[in-house]
Write an enzyme that holds these catalytic residues in place. Structure first.
Site, PDB file in Angstrom:
ATOM      1  N   TRP A   1      -9.127 -15.088 -37.419  1.00 39.58           N
ATOM      2  CA  TRP A   1      -9.918 -15.242 -38.653  1.00 39.58           C
ATOM      3  C   TRP A   1      -9.116 -15.930 -39.761  1.00 39.58           C
ATOM      4  O   TRP A   1      -9.042 -15.463 -40.890  1.00 39.58           O
ATOM      5  CB  TRP A   1     -10.410 -13.879 -39.139  1.00 39.58           C
TER       6      TRP A   1
ATOM      7  N   THR B   1      -4.423 -17.301 -30.385  1.00 34.99           N
ATOM      8  CA  THR B   1      -5.650 -16.759 -30.954  1.00 34.99           C
ATOM      9  C   THR B   1      -6.090 -15.437 -30.327  1.00 34.99           C
ATOM     10  O   THR B   1      -5.748 -15.139 -29.181  1.00 34.99           O
ATOM     11  CB  THR B   1      -6.790 -17.787 -30.771  1.00 34.99           C
ATOM     12  N   ASP B   2      -6.877 -14.681 -31.091  1.00 33.46           N
ATOM     13  CA  ASP B   2      -7.495 -13.464 -30.567  1.00 33.46           C
ATOM     14  C   ASP B   2      -8.525 -13.767 -29.486  1.00 33.46           C
ATOM     15  O   ASP B   2      -8.929 -12.877 -28.741  1.00 33.46           O
ATOM     16  CB  ASP B   2      -8.165 -12.681 -31.716  1.00 33.46           C
TER      17      ASP B   2
ATOM     18  N   ASP C   1       1.211 -35.140 -38.124  1.00 38.10           N
ATOM     19  CA  ASP C   1      -0.122 -34.970 -37.551  1.00 38.10           C
ATOM     20  C   ASP C   1      -0.299 -36.124 -36.572  1.00 38.10           C
ATOM     21  O   ASP C   1       0.656 -36.848 -36.286  1.00 38.10           O
ATOM     22  CB  ASP C   1      -1.199 -34.916 -38.645  1.00 38.10           C
TER      23      ASP C   1
ATOM     24  N   ALA D   1      -4.221 -27.773 -32.858  1.00 36.47           N
ATOM     25  CA  ALA D   1      -5.109 -27.165 -31.855  1.00 36.47           C
ATOM     26  C   ALA D   1      -6.514 -27.728 -31.991  1.00 36.47           C
ATOM     27  O   ALA D   1      -6.887 -28.258 -33.035  1.00 36.47           O
ATOM     28  CB  ALA D   1      -5.154 -25.648 -32.026  1.00 36.47           C
TER      29      ALA D   1
ATOM     30  N   THR E   1      -9.956 -26.392 -32.438  1.00 33.96           N
ATOM     31  CA  THR E   1     -10.445 -25.074 -32.868  1.00 33.96           C
ATOM     32  C   THR E   1     -11.958 -24.990 -33.053  1.00 33.96           C
ATOM     33  O   THR E   1     -12.457 -23.954 -33.496  1.00 33.96           O
ATOM     34  CB  THR E   1      -9.765 -24.660 -34.190  1.00 33.96           C
TER      35      THR E   1
ATOM     36  N   TYR F   1     -12.582 -22.348 -25.400  1.00 33.42           N
ATOM     37  CA  TYR F   1     -11.516 -22.302 -26.406  1.00 33.42           C
ATOM     38  C   TYR F   1     -10.476 -21.238 -26.044  1.00 33.42           C
ATOM     39  O   TYR F   1      -9.281 -21.526 -25.994  1.00 33.42           O
ATOM     40  CB  TYR F   1     -12.124 -22.018 -27.779  1.00 33.42           C
TER      41      TYR F   1
END
Length: 287
Positions: A151, A102-103, A32, A61, A63, A126
């Site tokens: 999700w 991501t969606d 990290d 990321a 988020t 984002y």
């Protein structure tokens, strides 16, 4: 293989760490920001070459979707510039890379599941920065695999499932939007798909992954409470307009998983089956 997993303290990174025990044939570097700052290009190049990394799995990321609207530079640095550094370092060493996306690269105005060949059209900071990250990784690493998911939740960190369990135990009633449709994804399932790709051999390209099935956030919450044994909280459906947020959310973000299933021969569980597994695991953690 030598595998570098960045963002190892997040939901997906922790699931990768947990599953590494089942994939003991590899050597792992779980990092990290304390161990490796992915915004430091020179540090990345030195780490990847010095440790002879064969695969980079970028789970790091920015988020915080609403905060991103006020912090576009930081969001771009983590979601776009840093993945580009990782991809360039991978290419220089002949390594492969898996970038988690991501969606939110779609605006969510569609009404049939999104396939990988549908043109992205983000409408938030984002989503825009994650799409730029996809493009940077694809351009700089010839062995790059991009996996879009949606999700995400797990037993680790803060997420929707844990929040709804906490609020369900604290409140008599709760309002949750019913007009945003998608599919929950248990991070453990995504981590298993990533390991399937690594172990079978990474096939470059863009892929979609979530659990099977479709629901709204309202349906998801009702299922969470039922499986967690919460009966005292009344869940009320809300319109998105009743719950204003700084960043727009996709109204429909169901992902078509055909490509990843066919390429790697994986079976994906239904979201409710995976939710049950997660809640049982959370129960065991608190006993």
């Amino acid at each position: 293989m030598n595998i570098l997993v960045t963002g190892a303290n997040g939901q997906l990174g922790n699931e990768m760490r947990a599953l590494s025990a089942e994939n003991g044939q590899h050597t792992y570097f779980f990092t990290d920001v304390q161990e490796l700052d992915i915004c430091d290009e020179q540090a990345i190049r030195a780490f990847v070459s010095g440790n002879r990394v064969d695969v980079i799995v970028n789970c790091a990321a920015y988020t915080a979707v609403d905060k991103a609207e006020d912090n576009p530079e930081l969001c771009d640095k983590l979601n776009h510039i840093a993945p580009g550094y990782l991809a360039a370092a991978a290419e220089a060493c002949g390594a492969a890379m898996i970038q988690v996306s991501t969606d939110y690269v779609f605006d969510g105005t569609g009404h049939i599941p999104y396939t990988e060949d549908i043109a992205p059209c983000p409408n938030s900071v984002y989503g825009s920065t994650k799409l730029a990250g996809e493009q940077a990784v694809g351009e700089k690493c010839s062995r790059a695999m991009i996996i879009r998911t949606a999700w995400l939740y797990s037993i680790y960190g803060n997420n929707f499932v844990k929040t709804m369990i906490r609020l369900g135990n604290e409140r008599e009633k709760l309002g949750v939007v019913f007009d945003q449709i998608g599919t929950p994804t248990y991070a453990n399932d995504l981590a298993r798909a990533i390991f399937a790709a690594i172990n079978q051999g990474i096939v470059p390209g863009v892929y979609h992954f979530s659990d099977e099935g479709v629901c709204s956030w309202y349906d998801f919450t009702v299922a969470i409470h039922r499986l967690a044994g919460i009966a005292s909280c009344k869940v009320k459906p809300l319109h998105t307009a009743d719950y204003p947020a700084k960043a727009p959310r996709p109204h429909y973000s169901v992902l078509d998983k055909t490509k990843i299933k066919d390429t790697f021969g994986i079976e994906i569980p239904h979201w409710e089956e995976s939710l049950k597994r997660c809640i049982n695991q959370l129960r065991m953690e608190t006993l």
